[in-house]
Scaffold this motif. Structure first.
Motif, PDB file in Angstrom:
ATOM      1  N   ALA A   1      -6.927   5.385  -3.125  1.00  0.00           N
ATOM      2  CA  ALA A   1      -7.100   4.580  -1.910  1.00  0.00           C
ATOM      3  C   ALA A   1      -6.036   3.492  -1.846  1.00  0.00           C
ATOM      4  O   ALA A   1      -5.434   3.262  -0.795  1.00  0.00           O
ATOM      5  CB  ALA A   1      -8.495   3.961  -1.890  1.00  0.00           C
ATOM      6  N   VAL A   2      -5.781   2.834  -2.988  1.00  0.00           N
ATOM      7  CA  VAL A   2      -4.776   1.770  -3.006  1.00  0.00           C
ATOM      8  C   VAL A   2      -3.379   2.348  -2.786  1.00  0.00           C
ATOM      9  O   VAL A   2      -2.597   1.828  -1.995  1.00  0.00           O
ATOM     10  CB  VAL A   2      -4.853   0.990  -4.340  1.00  0.00           C
ATOM     11  CG1 VAL A   2      -3.674   0.063  -4.489  1.00  0.00           C
ATOM     12  CG2 VAL A   2      -6.147   0.206  -4.413  1.00  0.00           C
ATOM     13  N   LEU A   3      -3.092   3.466  -3.466  1.00  0.00           N
ATOM     14  CA  LEU A   3      -1.750   4.051  -3.349  1.00  0.00           C
ATOM     15  C   LEU A   3      -1.478   4.540  -1.934  1.00  0.00           C
ATOM     16  O   LEU A   3      -0.456   4.242  -1.330  1.00  0.00           O
ATOM     17  CB  LEU A   3      -1.600   5.230  -4.309  1.00  0.00           C
ATOM     18  CG  LEU A   3      -1.505   4.947  -5.798  1.00  0.00           C
ATOM     19  CD1 LEU A   3      -1.443   6.254  -6.561  1.00  0.00           C
ATOM     20  CD2 LEU A   3      -0.298   4.104  -6.103  1.00  0.00           C
TER      21      LEU A   3
ATOM     22  N   LEU B   1      -3.626  -3.681 -14.641  1.00  0.00           N
ATOM     23  CA  LEU B   1      -2.590  -2.995 -13.862  1.00  0.00           C
ATOM     24  C   LEU B   1      -2.893  -3.036 -12.370  1.00  0.00           C
ATOM     25  O   LEU B   1      -2.001  -3.210 -11.543  1.00  0.00           O
ATOM     26  CB  LEU B   1      -2.470  -1.539 -14.327  1.00  0.00           C
ATOM     27  CG  LEU B   1      -1.758  -1.343 -15.657  1.00  0.00           C
ATOM     28  CD1 LEU B   1      -1.969   0.072 -16.157  1.00  0.00           C
ATOM     29  CD2 LEU B   1      -0.278  -1.614 -15.510  1.00  0.00           C
ATOM     30  N   LEU B   2      -4.181  -2.891 -12.043  1.00  0.00           N
ATOM     31  CA  LEU B   2      -4.554  -2.928 -10.623  1.00  0.00           C
ATOM     32  C   LEU B   2      -4.226  -4.297 -10.035  1.00  0.00           C
ATOM     33  O   LEU B   2      -3.659  -4.403  -8.939  1.00  0.00           O
ATOM     34  CB  LEU B   2      -6.045  -2.596 -10.483  1.00  0.00           C
ATOM     35  CG  LEU B   2      -6.611  -2.488  -9.079  1.00  0.00           C
ATOM     36  CD1 LEU B   2      -5.789  -1.539  -8.239  1.00  0.00           C
ATOM     37  CD2 LEU B   2      -8.051  -2.012  -9.124  1.00  0.00           C
ATOM     38  N   LEU B   3      -4.548  -5.367 -10.789  1.00  0.00           N
ATOM     39  CA  LEU B   3      -4.235  -6.714 -10.299  1.00  0.00           C
ATOM     40  C   LEU B   3      -2.729  -6.912 -10.183  1.00  0.00           C
ATOM     41  O   LEU B   3      -2.239  -7.514  -9.224  1.00  0.00           O
ATOM     42  CB  LEU B   3      -4.833  -7.774 -11.228  1.00  0.00           C
ATOM     43  CG  LEU B   3      -6.346  -7.958 -11.145  1.00  0.00           C
ATOM     44  CD1 LEU B   3      -6.804  -8.958 -12.190  1.00  0.00           C
ATOM     45  CD2 LEU B   3      -6.752  -8.445  -9.764  1.00  0.00           C
TER      46      LEU B   3
ATOM     47  N   SER C   1      -3.844  -9.313   4.237  1.00  0.00           N
ATOM     48  CA  SER C   1      -5.293  -9.324   4.446  1.00  0.00           C
ATOM     49  C   SER C   1      -5.878  -7.968   4.080  1.00  0.00           C
ATOM     50  O   SER C   1      -6.909  -7.888   3.410  1.00  0.00           O
ATOM     51  CB  SER C   1      -5.601  -9.673   5.902  1.00  0.00           C
ATOM     52  OG  SER C   1      -4.889  -8.798   6.756  1.00  0.00           O
ATOM     53  N   VAL C   2      -5.203  -6.897   4.486  1.00  0.00           N
ATOM     54  CA  VAL C   2      -5.693  -5.551   4.154  1.00  0.00           C
ATOM     55  C   VAL C   2      -5.532  -5.296   2.654  1.00  0.00           C
ATOM     56  O   VAL C   2      -6.390  -4.665   2.034  1.00  0.00           O
ATOM     57  CB  VAL C   2      -4.935  -4.474   4.957  1.00  0.00           C
ATOM     58  CG1 VAL C   2      -5.649  -3.154   4.848  1.00  0.00           C
ATOM     59  CG2 VAL C   2      -4.794  -4.882   6.382  1.00  0.00           C
TER      60      VAL C   2
ATOM     61  N   GLY D   1      -8.047  -4.043  -2.004  1.00  0.00           N
ATOM     62  CA  GLY D   1      -7.992  -4.324  -3.439  1.00  0.00           C
ATOM     63  C   GLY D   1      -9.350  -4.741  -3.971  1.00  0.00           C
ATOM     64  O   GLY D   1      -9.815  -4.245  -5.002  1.00  0.00           O
ATOM     65  N   TRP D   2     -10.003  -5.636  -3.255  1.00  0.00           N
ATOM     66  CA  TRP D   2     -11.323  -6.124  -3.671  1.00  0.00           C
ATOM     67  C   TRP D   2     -12.315  -4.963  -3.728  1.00  0.00           C
ATOM     68  O   TRP D   2     -13.041  -4.787  -4.714  1.00  0.00           O
ATOM     69  CB  TRP D   2     -11.800  -7.169  -2.656  1.00  0.00           C
ATOM     70  CG  TRP D   2     -12.898  -8.062  -3.130  1.00  0.00           C
ATOM     71  CD1 TRP D   2     -12.744  -9.258  -3.750  1.00  0.00           C
ATOM     72  CD2 TRP D   2     -14.303  -7.837  -3.004  1.00  0.00           C
ATOM     73  NE1 TRP D   2     -13.970  -9.785  -4.034  1.00  0.00           N
ATOM     74  CE2 TRP D   2     -14.947  -8.944  -3.592  1.00  0.00           C
ATOM     75  CE3 TRP D   2     -15.076  -6.814  -2.479  1.00  0.00           C
ATOM     76  CZ2 TRP D   2     -16.331  -9.064  -3.653  1.00  0.00           C
ATOM     77  CZ3 TRP D   2     -16.460  -6.926  -2.544  1.00  0.00           C
ATOM     78  CH2 TRP D   2     -17.071  -8.040  -3.119  1.00  0.00           C
TER      79      TRP D   2
END
Lengths: 247, 498
Positions: free
Chosen positions: B250-252, B120-122, B86-87, B92-93
C-alpha cells in the motif's frame, strides 16, 4: 546479434551524454559558475561565517548541515536494511540473560579460523595508535581534511580487525547490548541535539551562533557533531560485521 | 499554532528520529515497536496538518535550516504539491496500525526482525516527506536515497521465496535511476554553480549552451520515470509490489511511486521557469508513454490471477494517467494529474490493504482460490468494491474527477486521441475489476472452507474501511482538492504564457 545490439545501444546512449558533457564549462577555469557563484562566498567568508578552517567541514556541517544529517540517515537506513534482511531464525534471543547464554554458546563453537600470531601481534600492537589516529582525524576535521565520516571508518575498521584477531567475546564488551542501538543512531541523534541547541541560540534549526562571544560554543557544537558522526559510523560498521559473522 | 515556523523541519525529522529510537525502545520487548511507530506518525500528522493549513491560507512558504539565505544554505520549501504529505502521514499511520497483526503473521520472518521493519517504514515515510518539502536539488537526492534504500529492504522483508529477487531487481533499477538523478544534479551544479531550485531556474536561463541543461533534463526525467514506473522502465514494479508485505505494498504503490511524479513536477518547475528549452518534445514523449502505460498496465492486469499482481499492474496504468496529465501541460490536465497523485494513493492503499486482509484470513492470493469470499468477509469485499469503482473512475468516487480533468485537458490541448486512449484504458480497468468482483460474489467457491473464515481483525479492517470511505468522500468533495491545487498548477504553467 545480441552483442551488436548491446554495442549499438551503448553508442546511442553515450552520444548524447558526451555531447552534453563536452559543452560543460572547462575544468579549472576560475571564471566558471562553479567558482564564481556560491563557492566564492564559501571561500571568502566561510572561515569567519561558518567557523571552520577547513572550508569543506564548514559547508558540510554549517551551510549544508541538513544534507549531512540526511547522509548519516542514509547510513543508518543501510544498517536497518542489513539487519532486517540478515537476522535469522536461529539466534538473537530477547533479554540479557538469554543474550549472554547465546553468546556463550557461540563462543564454545570453534568456528573461528586460526589467525597467524604475527598478524595477531601486529594488530594488537597497532590498535592504540590506530584508535588515536581515528580520534585525531575526528577532532581535527574542522582544520585539516578529515572529520567524523573518515574517523568513524577508521574506528570501525579497527573494531573489525580486533574482532578477527581476538574473537567477538573480547570485543563485544566495546558494544554492550543496551548501548548498541544508541551507538548505531548516534550520528542523527547528535545532529538533532545540536540542531535544537542551535535553534535555541539562533532561532533556526541547525543554526550555529555567529557572534564572537559564542565562538567557543560554535566550536564545541561542531566537535560534538563530528564525534557523533564518527561514533555512529563506527557502530554501523561494527554491527554489520558482527551480524554477518554470526550468520 | 499553524504560524509556528519550525513545523517544517519537525515534520521531516520526526519520523527519521523516530526510526533511530525504534531499536532503542524495542530493547526490552519488540512489541513496543509498532506502538512507538504509531505515536511517531501521530506527531508527524499533527505537524503535517498545521503545514497544510498554513499553505492553504498563505500560499507557499520556506524554512531556512541554519539560517543561511538561499542559495547559500538549504531551503525547505512547502508549496501546494508538498501537501501530499497529508496523504503520506495518513497512509503511513494506517499502514503501521495494519502491520500490528500482519507482521506477526508472516511465518517466514524471524520475529527479531520486526522492530527493524518499523524503523525502515518510518525512514521510508520520513524520506518521502523530506523529498516533497525540500527546495534544494542535492537535498532532494539525499532524501531520495533514504526512501529508496528503505523501500528495497521492505520489499525483501516479506520472506517469500522470490522476495529477495524482486527486491534485487528493484534495487538495480532504483540504483541506476538514483545515479542518473545524482549525475544531473552534478551537471546542473556545474553549469549554474547553485543547488537551490529557484536559483537554478533563473540561472539556467542565462546560459550560452543549452546542451548540458538538456542532458540534465533528460536524465532527471528518466531517473524519476524509473521511480514512478512509467512504461518502459516499469519492469521492476509488478514483482516488488506484489511480493512486499501488504501494508508495504500500500505504501509503495500509493506513495513511493508518487515520489517519482513529484520529482518530475519539481523538474518541470525549474525548466518551465527557466524557459531555456522548448519542452514540447519531452511533453509529447510523456504523453505517449503515459498512454502506453495506461493501456499496457490495464491489459496485463486482465490476465493476472494473483490479486496483488493485478493491483500492481493497475498502478502502472494509473501512473500513466498522471504522467499523461503532466505531459499535456494544460491547466485542466495538470490539475487532474496532481489531484490523482492524492486520490490514487487513497484508492490503491484501500485495495492493497483489503487484499492483504483476504490473504491474511484465507492464505490464498489468486482470484480462483478466493472465489466466494464475499460471503464470509463482506466488509473487506465492500472496501475492495468501492476501491474498484473508484479506480475505474465511475462517479461519484475519487477517481472520477481527476480522470475527467485529464480527459478535458486532452481535448483542450487539441489531442483528442489521448482522451480516447484514457477512456479506452478505463474500459480495460473496468473489465478486470468486474472479474474480481464476479469472483468474490458470484462464483462458487473452489475451497469450501473459504465460507467459514471470519472477517479481518479490527486493526486491519478499520484502516481499510476508513480509506474506502475516504474514496467516496473525496469523490463527493472532489472540488476541494481541485481548487486547492489550482494556484500551484497555474504558477507551474504561467511561464508558458497560457
Amino acid at each position: 546479434m545480441k552483442k551488436a545490439f548491446v554495442a549499438a545501444l551503448l553508442i546511442l546512449t553515450a552520444m548524447p551524454l558526451l555531447i552534453g558533457v563536452a559543452a560543460l564549462p572547462p575544468h579549472g577555469d576560475p571564471d566558471t559558475p562553479v567558482h564564481t557563484h556560491i563557492s566564492a562566498r564559501y571561500l571568502e567568508e566561510g572561515r569567519e561565517e561558518a567557523g571552520a578552517d577547513n572550508i569543506v567541514t564548514g559547508v558540510l556541517l554549517n551551510y549544508r548541515g541538513l544534507d549531512t544529517a540526511g547522509e548519516v540517515t542514509v547510513i543508518f537506513t543501510a544498517l536497518m536494511a542489513g539487519l532486517a534482511v540478515l537476522i535469522s531464525h536461529k539466534k538473537q534471543p530477547e533479554g540479557d540473560a538469554a543474550y549472554d547464554a547465546a553468546e556463550a554458546a557461540a563462543e564454545d563453537a570453534p568456528v573461528r579460523a586460526p589467525v597467524s600470531p604475527v598478524v595477531s601481534f601486529v594488530v594488537r600492537l597497532l590498535a592504540p595508535f590506530i584508535a588515536l589516529f581515528a580520534v585525531y582525524v575526528i577532532v581535527n576535521g574542522h582544520v585539516t581534511p578529515g572529520g567524523g565520516f573518515q574517523g568513524g571508518a577508521i574506528l570501525g575498521a579497527l573494531f573489525i580487525a580486533l574482532t578477527i584477531v581476538l574473537g567477538r567475546e573480547r570485543t563485544r564488551t566495546l558494544m554492550p547490548r543496551l548501548a548498541q542501538p544508541w551507538m548505531q543512531g548516534a550520528a542523527l541523534l547528535t545532529f538533532v541535539g545540536v540542531g535544537i541547541v542551535g535553534g535555541a541560540l539562533t532561532g533556526y534549526f541547525l543554526g550555529f551562533p555567529a557572534d564572537a562571544s559564542l565562538h567557543l560554543a560554535r566550536k564545541l557544537m561542531m566537535l560534538v557533531l563530528e564525534a557523533g558522526i564518527g561514533l555512529g559510523g563506527a557502530a554501523v560498521f561494527a554491527t554489520l560485521f558482527l551480524q554477518m559473522e554470526a550468520e | 499554532m499553524a504560524a509556528w515556523p519550525h513545523w517544517l523541519p519537525l515534520v521531516v525529522l520526526a519520523p527519521l528520529l523516530g526510526a533511530v529510537f525504534t531499536p532503542v525502545v524495542s530493547l526490552r520487548s519488540r512489541h513496543v515497536a509498532p506502538w512507538w511507530a504509531l505515536a511517531v506518525m501521530s506527531a508527524t500528522s499533527v505537524a503535517a496538518l498545521f503545514l497544510v493549513l498554513r499553505v492553504a491560507s498563505e500560499g507557499p512558504f520556506s524554512y531556512l535550516p541554519g539560517g543561511w539565505q538561499p542559495p547559500y544554505g538549504i531551503e525547505l520549501r512547502f508549496d501546494e504539491f508538498s501537501a501530499v504529505i497529508s496523504v503520506i502521514c495518513l497512509i503511513g499511520w494506517l499502514a503501521v496500525l495494519y502491520s500490528l497483526r500482519y507482521t506477526e503473521w508472516l511465518r517466514e520472518v524471524p520475529k527479531q526482525r520486526i522492530p527493524y521493519y518499523y524503523a525502515l517504514l518510518l525512514l521510508n515515510l520520513g524520506g518521502m516527506i523530506g523529498f516533497v518539502v525540500t527546495g534544494d536539488l542535492f537535498n532532494l537526492f539525499v532524501f531520495l536515497e533514504i526512501l529508496s534504500l528503505s523501500a528495497y529492504a521492505l520489499v525483501a522483508f516479506s520472506g517469500e521465496h522470490i522476495a529477495e529477487m524482486a527486491a534485487f531487481k528493484y534495487l538495480l533499477m532504483g540504483a541506476i535511476s538514483s545515479l542518473l538523478v545524482l549525475f544531473s544534479v552534478g551537471i546542473i551544479f556545474g553549469i549554474t554553480g547553485s543547488l537551490n531550485m529557484a536559483d537554478v531556474a533563473t540561472r539556467i536561463g542565462q546560459l550560452d549552451s543549452a546542451a548540458p541543461a538538456a542532458l540534465a533534463l533528460a536524465m532527471l526525467a528518466i531517473g524519476f520515470m524509473v521511480k514512478a514506473a512509467v512504461f518502459p522502465v516499469h519492469i521492476w514494479l509488478p514483482d516488488a509490489h506484489a511480493i512486499a508485505p501488504s501494508p508495504i505494498s500500500a505504501v509503495l504503490s500509493g506513495l513511493v511511486v508518487k515520489v517519482g511524479i513529484i520529482g518530475l513536477i519539481r523538474v518541470y518547475q525549474i525548466y518551465y521557469a527557466a524557459g531555456v528549452l522548448d519542452l514540447h518534445t519531452l511533453n509529447q514523449v510523456l504523453v505517449w508513454l503515459g498512454a502506453i502505460s495506461i493501456v499496457m498496465g490495464a491489459f496485463f492486469a486482465i490476465f493476472q490471477d494473483d490479486i496483488k499482481l493485478m493491483l500492481a499492474y493497475s498502478t502502472i496504468s494509473n501512473v500513466g494517467y498522471i504522467v499523461m496529465g503532466l505531459g499535456l501541460s494544460t491547466n485542466f490536465s495538470v490539475i487532474g494529474g496532481s489531484v490523482h497523485v492524492f486520490n490514487h494513493a487513497l484508492i490503491k492503499a484501500t485495495l492493497f490493504l483489503a487484499a492483504g486482509a483476504l490473504i491474511y484470513r484465507t492464505g490464498y492470493r489468486t482470484l480462483t482460490d478466493l472465489r466466494g469470499i464475499g460471503r464470509s468477509m463482506p466488509l473487506t469485499c465492500i472496501a475492495i468494491s468501492i476501491g474498484a469503482i473508484s479506480i475505474v473512475g465511475i462517479p461519484p468516487t475519487a477517481g472520477f474527477l481527476c480522470k475527467w480533468y485529464i480527459a478535458l485537458g486532452a481535448f483542450e490541448a487539441d489531442q483528442p486521441f489521448f482522451g480516447f486512449a484514457l477512456i479506452f484504458g478505463a474500459l480495460f480497468i473496468f473489465i478486470y475489476y468486474i472479474r474480481m468482483v464476479n469472483a468474490f460474489y458470484f462464483q462458487a467457491p473452489v475451497h469450501p472452507e473459504i465460507l467459514e473464515v471470519a472477517e479481518a481483525p479490527l486493526s486491519m479492517l478499520a484502516p481499510t474501511l476508513l480509506l474506502a470511505s475516504l474514496c467516496l468522500i473525496m469523490g463527493i468533495l472532489g472540488r476541494i482538492p481541485l481548487a486547492f491545487i489550482e494556484p500551484a498548477a497555474a504558477r507551474l504553467l504561467a511561464p508558458l504564457g497560457g
